[in-house]
Design an enzyme around this catalytic site. Structure first.
Site, short mmCIF file in Angstrom:
data_model
loop_
_atom_site.label_atom_id
_atom_site.label_comp_id
_atom_site.label_asym_id
_atom_site.label_seq_id
_atom_site.Cartn_x
_atom_site.Cartn_y
_atom_site.Cartn_z
N SER A 3 -6.96 2.19 -4.98
CA SER A 3 -5.77 2.42 -5.78
C SER A 3 -6.15 2.98 -7.16
CB SER A 3 -4.95 1.13 -5.89
OG SER A 3 -3.65 1.40 -6.38
N ASP A 15 1.77 3.46 3.55
CA ASP A 15 1.74 3.47 2.10
C ASP A 15 2.82 4.42 1.59
OD1 ASP A 15 1.08 3.57 -0.59
OD2 ASP A 15 -1.00 4.16 -0.27
N HIS A 44 -0.26 0.15 1.42
CA HIS A 44 -1.11 0.29 0.25
C HIS A 44 -1.87 -1.01 -0.02
CE1 HIS A 44 -2.08 2.36 -3.54
NE2 HIS A 44 -2.09 1.15 -4.08
#
Length: 343
Positions: free
Chosen positions: A179, A287, A317
């Site tokens: 991320s 995601d 995610h």
């Protein structure tokens, strides 16, 4: 437990009030003050970490001036990392939208344990300064400081940290992250390739880049981002929290087309002529940022960059963080092992 610290000043004489409240963890007040909750125990994502994994770990200061630390992990299996069998080094940066989290979170700790023990490898899981107290590019500066610290370890030879001196192959260093950490890994690769960041130590080589569901942005919405705005249900709501975290992390007045957020934005460095090391990108197909990740891979490949894409069909995610011992995480470990040991 909470802490309060100044951020960028906000003028005005009205009574102090909350301007941004990010999941009850970080609050930005109207006078520029930031209140940060240091007790994350209320978050449902935190997981138990098994205590019987064959890995040892310790905390190390990598930037004494800023009090920044990393957690070093080394497998303990007999013969692993000894003598000629030295191990690749993974400099890993955690996610959290540049605003929250730490390597100390049980989930990130568990993931690092798995990486160290099952690749196997030396994992350097690093903290960095968080926004909005420290807006970007602070996190990038700290990531560079990790590589500078590693360079000093290489130069120190036998006087380096004993775990590194005994077990690390400094010619096989991988910059990694999930991320926001994947965003950091991308920017490190760009700065290394463009010559803006010099390692200055011939024995230290970045052999690859691992980018897990990178946190990028842009003013123009992708289809999957628009969906996130319409339907948001998780604790880490990609529609709400991601936009909010960009507001907190980017320089004041910047939009999501700022180079920190959008690698192909109008002010971003053109990447066509920038050499990249081999890159592994993990894309979670549930995601809400999947379209932006797919665009990143497509555009890098069109430029001739050596990019491998690993897709995880039923995952969202951060699945490796939320379920570090789940089946999809088992598959991810296998993919990472092939990439790191592919040479």
């Amino acid at each position: 437990m909470s802490s309060s610290s100044p951020a960028s000043a906000v003028s005005g004489s009205a009574p102090r009030h909350v301007v941004e409240d990010c999941m009850g963890i970080v609050q930005l007040l109207s006078d520029g003050t930031v209140t940060r909750c240091l007790d994350y125990s209320h978050l449902s994502i935190l997981r138990h970490v098994p205590s019987d994994l064959p890995v040892e770990w310790k905390d190390v200061v990598y930037d004494a001036n800023r009090g920044l630390r990393l957690r070093m992990y080394r497998p303990t299996a007999q013969g692993v990392g000894d003598g000629a069998n030295k191990l690749p080094v993974l400099a890993y940066f955690h996610g959290g939208g540049f605003c929250i989290a730490s390597y100390e979170w049980p989930n990130f700790h568990a993931g690092a344990l798995r990486l160290a023990g099952e690749l196997p490898g030396i994992v350097l899981s690093a903290d960095y300064r968080l926004a909005p107290e420290h807006r970007l590019p602070a996190a990038y500066e700290d990531a560079e400081a990790v590589l500078s610290w590693l360079r000093e370890q290489v130069a120190a030879g036998a006087a380096a940290d004993p775990w590194l001196a005994e077990s690390a192959d400094f010619g096989r260093v991988f910059v990694c992250g999930d991320s926001a950490g994947g965003n950091i890994a991308h920017h490190l690769a760009v700065r290394l390739g463009s010559g803006a960041l010099l390692l200055g130590e011939p024995r230290l080589r970045v052999a690859g880049c691992v980018i897990l569901w990178p946190y990028f942005g842009g003013e123009e919405r992708t289809a999957s981002e628009s969906e996130a705005l319409a339907v948001g249900s998780s604790e880490f709501d990609p529609g709400k929290n991601f936009d909010q975290m960009w507001r907190l992390a980017l320089p004041l007045g910047a939009t999501r087309d700022h180079p920190a957020a959008n690698p192909f934005g109008p002010e971003s460095v053109p990447l066509d002529g920038v050499p990249f090391p081999p890159v592994l990108v993990a894309k979670a197909n549930q995601d809400r940022m999947r379209d932006r990740v797919a665009e990143y891979v497509t555009r890098l490949r069109a430029m001739g960059k050596p990019v491998e894409l690993a897709e995880f069909e039923e995952q969202g995610h951060g699945f490796f963080v939320f379920e570090p011992f789940g089946k999809a995480s088992d598959e991810l470990i296998q993919v990472l092992r092939r990439f790191v040991y592919a040479g």
